[in-house]
Design a protein around this motif. Sequence first.
Motif, PDB file in Angstrom:
ATOM      1  N   ILE A   1       0.849  -1.193   0.000  1.00 50.34           N
ATOM      2  CA  ILE A   1       0.000   0.000   0.000  1.00 50.34           C
ATOM      3  C   ILE A   1       0.884   1.241   0.000  1.00 50.34           C
ATOM      4  O   ILE A   1       1.866   1.308   0.734  1.00 50.34           O
ATOM      5  CB  ILE A   1      -0.972   0.012   1.205  1.00 50.34           C
ATOM      6  N   VAL A   2       0.545   2.189  -0.850  1.00 49.82           N
ATOM      7  CA  VAL A   2       1.341   3.408  -0.985  1.00 49.82           C
ATOM      8  C   VAL A   2       0.418   4.563  -1.338  1.00 49.82           C
ATOM      9  O   VAL A   2      -0.568   4.387  -2.069  1.00 49.82           O
ATOM     10  CB  VAL A   2       2.441   3.219  -2.062  1.00 49.82           C
ATOM     11  N   GLU A   3       0.707   5.733  -0.806  1.00 48.16           N
ATOM     12  CA  GLU A   3      -0.071   6.925  -1.138  1.00 48.16           C
ATOM     13  C   GLU A   3       0.332   7.458  -2.510  1.00 48.16           C
ATOM     14  O   GLU A   3       1.513   7.430  -2.871  1.00 48.16           O
ATOM     15  CB  GLU A   3       0.157   8.004  -0.087  1.00 48.16           C
ATOM     16  N   GLY A   4      -0.654   7.961  -3.252  1.00 46.98           N
ATOM     17  CA  GLY A   4      -0.353   8.574  -4.542  1.00 46.98           C
ATOM     18  C   GLY A   4       0.626   9.722  -4.369  1.00 46.98           C
ATOM     19  O   GLY A   4       1.541   9.917  -5.180  1.00 46.98           O
ATOM     20  N   ILE A   5       0.440  10.525  -3.342  1.00 41.50           N
ATOM     21  CA  ILE A   5       1.408  11.500  -2.824  1.00 41.50           C
ATOM     22  C   ILE A   5       1.255  11.436  -1.311  1.00 41.50           C
ATOM     23  O   ILE A   5       0.139  11.528  -0.798  1.00 41.50           O
ATOM     24  CB  ILE A   5       1.133  12.928  -3.319  1.00 41.50           C
ATOM     25  N   GLN A   6       2.352  11.268  -0.588  1.00 41.57           N
ATOM     26  CA  GLN A   6       2.248  11.232   0.868  1.00 41.57           C
ATOM     27  C   GLN A   6       1.777  12.594   1.374  1.00 41.57           C
ATOM     28  O   GLN A   6       2.386  13.619   1.069  1.00 41.57           O
ATOM     29  CB  GLN A   6       3.593  10.878   1.494  1.00 41.57           C
ATOM     30  N   GLY A   7       0.696  12.603   2.155  1.00 40.01           N
ATOM     31  CA  GLY A   7       0.112  13.849   2.615  1.00 40.01           C
ATOM     32  C   GLY A   7       0.584  14.272   3.980  1.00 40.01           C
ATOM     33  O   GLY A   7       1.392  15.186   4.129  1.00 40.01           O
ATOM     34  N   ILE A   8       0.101  13.580   5.013  1.00 39.58           N
ATOM     35  CA  ILE A   8       0.442  13.941   6.379  1.00 39.58           C
ATOM     36  C   ILE A   8       1.942  13.822   6.621  1.00 39.58           C
ATOM     37  O   ILE A   8       2.517  14.548   7.426  1.00 39.58           O
ATOM     38  CB  ILE A   8      -0.382  13.079   7.369  1.00 39.58           C
ATOM     39  N   GLY A   9       2.604  12.931   5.887  1.00 37.31           N
ATOM     40  CA  GLY A   9       4.051  12.761   6.026  1.00 37.31           C
ATOM     41  C   GLY A   9       4.865  13.934   5.512  1.00 37.31           C
ATOM     42  O   GLY A   9       6.085  13.972   5.721  1.00 37.31           O
ATOM     43  N   GLY A  10       4.218  14.885   4.798  1.00 36.58           N
ATOM     44  CA  GLY A  10       4.951  16.073   4.361  1.00 36.58           C
ATOM     45  C   GLY A  10       4.977  16.330   2.872  1.00 36.58           C
ATOM     46  O   GLY A  10       5.872  17.014   2.366  1.00 36.58           O
TER      47      GLY A  10
ATOM     48  N   VAL B   1       2.752 -12.166  -6.504  1.00 37.67           N
ATOM     49  CA  VAL B   1       1.331 -12.401  -6.213  1.00 37.67           C
ATOM     50  C   VAL B   1       0.887 -11.638  -4.955  1.00 37.67           C
ATOM     51  O   VAL B   1       0.516 -12.206  -3.929  1.00 37.67           O
ATOM     52  CB  VAL B   1       1.023 -13.910  -6.060  1.00 37.67           C
ATOM     53  N   ALA B   2       0.961 -10.330  -5.043  1.00 29.09           N
ATOM     54  CA  ALA B   2       0.456  -9.434  -4.001  1.00 29.09           C
ATOM     55  C   ALA B   2      -0.386  -8.361  -4.686  1.00 29.09           C
ATOM     56  O   ALA B   2      -0.232  -8.106  -5.889  1.00 29.09           O
ATOM     57  CB  ALA B   2       1.607  -8.798  -3.228  1.00 29.09           C
ATOM     58  N   ALA B   3      -1.287  -7.748  -3.952  1.00 23.13           N
ATOM     59  CA  ALA B   3      -2.123  -6.678  -4.509  1.00 23.13           C
ATOM     60  C   ALA B   3      -1.434  -5.335  -4.313  1.00 23.13           C
ATOM     61  O   ALA B   3      -0.805  -5.096  -3.282  1.00 23.13           O
ATOM     62  CB  ALA B   3      -3.485  -6.670  -3.826  1.00 23.13           C
ATOM     63  N   LEU B   4      -1.534  -4.466  -5.305  1.00 22.00           N
ATOM     64  CA  LEU B   4      -1.043  -3.094  -5.178  1.00 22.00           C
ATOM     65  C   LEU B   4      -2.225  -2.192  -4.826  1.00 22.00           C
ATOM     66  O   LEU B   4      -3.163  -2.046  -5.613  1.00 22.00           O
ATOM     67  CB  LEU B   4      -0.382  -2.614  -6.465  1.00 22.00           C
ATOM     68  N   ILE B   5      -2.172  -1.598  -3.637  1.00 26.86           N
ATOM     69  CA  ILE B   5      -3.221  -0.685  -3.173  1.00 26.86           C
ATOM     70  C   ILE B   5      -2.701   0.740  -3.251  1.00 26.86           C
ATOM     71  O   ILE B   5      -1.675   1.065  -2.649  1.00 26.86           O
ATOM     72  CB  ILE B   5      -3.618  -0.994  -1.713  1.00 26.86           C
ATOM     73  N   LEU B   6      -3.386   1.594  -3.996  1.00 29.38           N
ATOM     74  CA  LEU B   6      -3.058   3.026  -4.052  1.00 29.38           C
ATOM     75  C   LEU B   6      -3.984   3.775  -3.105  1.00 29.38           C
ATOM     76  O   LEU B   6      -5.199   3.815  -3.305  1.00 29.38           O
ATOM     77  CB  LEU B   6      -3.196   3.558  -5.481  1.00 29.38           C
TER      78      LEU B   6
END
Length: 374
Positions: free
Chosen positions: A173-182, A202-207
């Motif tokens: 899981i990854v943010e499209g752009i990290q928000g709270i992190g700066g 064989v893992a899912a990519l979560i945006l």
Amino acid sequence: MKLFDVYPLFDITPVKAEGCHVWDSEGKKYLDLYGGHAVISIGHSHPAYVNKISDQLSQIGFYSNSVQNPLQHELAEKLGKVSGCEDYQLFLCNSGAEANENAIKLASFITGKKKIISYKKGFHGRTSAAVSITDNPKIIAPVNETSNAVILPFNDIDATEEALKNGDVAAVIVEGIQGIGGIHVPDEGFLLALKKLCEKYVAALILDEIQSGYGRSGKFFAYQYSDVKPDIITMAKGMGNGFPIGGVLIQPEIEPWFGMLGTTFGGNHLACAAAIAVLDVIEQEKLVENAQKVGSYLMEKLAAMNGDFEIRGKGLMIGMEFKSPIKEIRQKLLNEYGIFTGVSGLNIIRLLPPLSLSIEQADEFLDAFADVLQ
């Protein structure tokens, strides 16, 4: 009775809001460049939004998902068209944390695995599974601690592959752009490399597009600056312009079974009405394009200033990182110039205004900011 754990960022009591402005209880007007954690997408109290919710409330405000709700189908169709994700499936819920909880659960269901990879300075919510993969030990209670959370350096593709090699990772899981992190933007090619690794192991990519989605970045979703196609996309904040609603977009290859995911309030009549109004206004007023135009203007002007700060972001999701604390700068902007700004840590100012922000309003901030810097 006292309120528990309430620490407002602003010592102000807004009593009215319209467009990009709010007014306090004493009648003072403020320019809102914070948008309530990037929630206000189409502007405060937009007439089309107010009318849509009011009209819906006069008919039916809520019934559970035990009945047919045609507004859900209307929302799904409109969201697919405006976002460019027509082939995805939509699950509706109530918040960003809940969206991520369901995305994590779904990934574990379809892969049969337990571990979730996330990244340093990432934020995914305060509920059980979501907070366990959030890089903030202060908000992770002992009950949330789990060996299933694997938090790696952001943009580190080698470390990600090394973790995936164990074969026990359900999702990245990854943010499209990290928000709270700066306001940290993924390196070029990072998301696409993640997708290839997820396919390989064989893992899912979560945006996680909860903050960076709904046009804020100058694209409907921030990941759309790359060629990646996520397995799952989570969203909330700007989705309802202040009305609580969240959602999960799911690749068509992932087939649900009855009861796989569930919700009482998710996708209720009022929430759908709010979300449909938001999409109508985004489309009619070309707010994604406006976010790109005004955001680029702001970043260009900020870069030309003689300030000791680094600028990051895309669209109207902008971070300015200073080498020293920015508390005094933000206080002056608020108290002397009537401008709300966001914050990350001690040294980063975040700009997350409504997507309807105009060039003239951007100039109002730029003039005030230049004065404060001097």
